[in-house]
Design an enzyme around this catalytic site. Structure first.
Site, short mmCIF file in Angstrom:
data_model
loop_
_atom_site.label_atom_id
_atom_site.label_comp_id
_atom_site.label_asym_id
_atom_site.label_seq_id
_atom_site.Cartn_x
_atom_site.Cartn_y
_atom_site.Cartn_z
N ARG A 166 1.11 -1.41 -0.21
CA ARG A 166 -0.37 -0.10 -0.16
C ARG A 166 0.61 1.27 -0.25
NH1 ARG A 166 -3.44 -2.43 -1.64
NH2 ARG A 166 -5.60 -3.00 -0.99
N GLU A 180 -3.58 7.69 -4.41
CA GLU A 180 -3.39 6.82 -6.17
C GLU A 180 -4.96 7.39 -6.60
OE1 GLU A 180 -3.60 2.49 -5.67
OE2 GLU A 180 -2.46 2.69 -4.90
N HIS A 231 -1.02 0.44 -10.43
CA HIS A 231 -1.22 -0.28 -9.13
C HIS A 231 -2.22 -1.50 -9.54
CE1 HIS A 231 -3.80 0.00 -5.05
NE2 HIS A 231 -3.86 -1.77 -5.88
C1 DGY Z 1 -5.68 -5.63 -3.01
O1 DGY Z 1 -6.17 -6.41 -3.09
O2 DGY Z 1 -5.47 -5.22 -1.95
C2 DGY Z 1 -4.63 -5.17 -4.40
O3 DGY Z 1 -4.11 -4.09 -4.05
C3 DGY Z 1 -5.60 -5.08 -5.44
O4 DGY Z 1 -5.54 -5.12 -6.86
#
Ligand code: DGY
Length: 316
Positions: free
Chosen positions: A235, A264, A282
């Site tokens: 993240r 984002e 992402h």
């Molecule tokens: C998640 O599943 O947390 C991813 O970031 C989505 O692609």
């Protein structure tokens, strides 16, 4: 008929099974928060994703009939879990099916960043490449390198497994020891500080939380090797991008491979302009197999809750 609100989009693999079971409202890929609130009003289930902030305001707009927030992601930091718990709203996520895809992207970014791939391609496309130059684009060879995995959960563990063939030394930092994974992967658990000091590659696989906010900040970067490669597929909030951009600019960090960003889809200009940065939009889970499976998982939760059953992958 029950109303299911899909905040943005749901792939056909997820949409088809519920098409005739509920009235579906779809926000669209560019849905604004207002639009999401509008389509969620009166819904029994809401399908969200990491771009959709599921907060008290949205839950108020949904009204008292909302029973489920099905998040199209393994991470659920976009959802106010406490608020959902307080209101008796079930929250589900989509674990496991994206583990491999995300680990493969982390490996891709590791290799691409270590070998300055984006920079080389940009130079070539712009006509700046003058032919093979012995001193140019000399990056880090993974074989023999030390790789530090921060968070040896499902995705971090799979990333470590994928690295096995490269002949790396594996370190990991985690809240609790993982003896089984340590033995299987020949990985050593160390404190984060030691991991940062010793690793040629640092790959982040910890969830977003107040504890991990800016885990990699200016101070952490000072501990890292000048040639080190930082990879983040977890993240955006784990990394202070301004500090990373400064370290790259000043030659205090070798390269970065990033897939996630704090705000984002806004990307700070300083990281766009920084040298040795491979930047992905992402796409950790963006394989056909993973995304279809995630869509089906979301739908399984919706169907279960509409049927009054316990959904799979319940977080709250
Ligand atoms: C998640 O599943 O947390 C991813 O970031 C989505 O692609």
């Amino acid at each position: 008929m029950s109303v299911v609100a899909i905040a943005r989009v749901l792939l056909p693999a997820g949409l088809e099974p519920i098409r005739d079971l509920a009235k579906i409202r779809i926000g669209g890929v560019d849905a604004t928060p207002d639009r999401v609130r509008e389509i969620t009003a009166g819904a029994e289930a809401l399908v969200a994703d990491p771009t959709v902030g599921v907060d008290a305001e949205l839950l108020d707009a949904a009204g008292p009939g909302l029973r489920l927030v099905a998040n199209f992601a393994v991470g659920y930091d976009n959802v106010d879990l406490e608020e959902c718990r307080r209101r008796g709203i079930v929250v589900t996520n989509t674990p496991d099916v994206l583990t491999n895809a995300t680990a493969e992207l982390a490996l891709t970014l590791t290799l691409a960043a270590a070998r300055f791939l984006s920079e080389g391609e940009r130079d070539l496309r712009a006509g700046r490449w003058q032919g093979l130059e012995p001193g140019a684009y000399r990056g880090l060879e993974l074989s023999g390198a030390t790789v530090g995995v921060v968070g040896l959960g499902r995705i971090g563990g799979r990333y470590a497994e994928l690295l096995a063939g490269f002949g790396v030394e594996l370190l990991y930092a985690a809240r609790s020891p993982k003896p089984e994974a340590e033995a299987r992967l020949a990985a050593s658990r160390v404190e984060l500080e030691e991991l940062l000091r010793r690793s040629d590659v640092v790959s982040l696989h910890a969830p977003a939380s107040p504890e991990t906010h800016h885990l990699i900040d200016a101070e952490a970067l000072r501990l890292m090797e000048e040639q080190a490669v930082l990879v983040n597929t977890a993240r955006g909030s784990l990394v202070d991008l301004a500090a990373v951009a400064a370290a790259l600019r000043e030659g205090r960090l070798g390269a970065v491979g990033l897939d996630v960003y704090e705000d984002e889809p806004r990307i700070p200009a300083e990281i766009l302009e920084a040298p040795h940065a491979v930047l992905a939009p992402h796409i950790g889970s963006a394989t056909i197999k993973a995304r279809d499976a995630m869509a089906r998982m979301v739908t399984d939760s919706v169907i279960a809750v509409l049927d009054g059953c316990e959904p799979p992958n319940r977080v709250v």
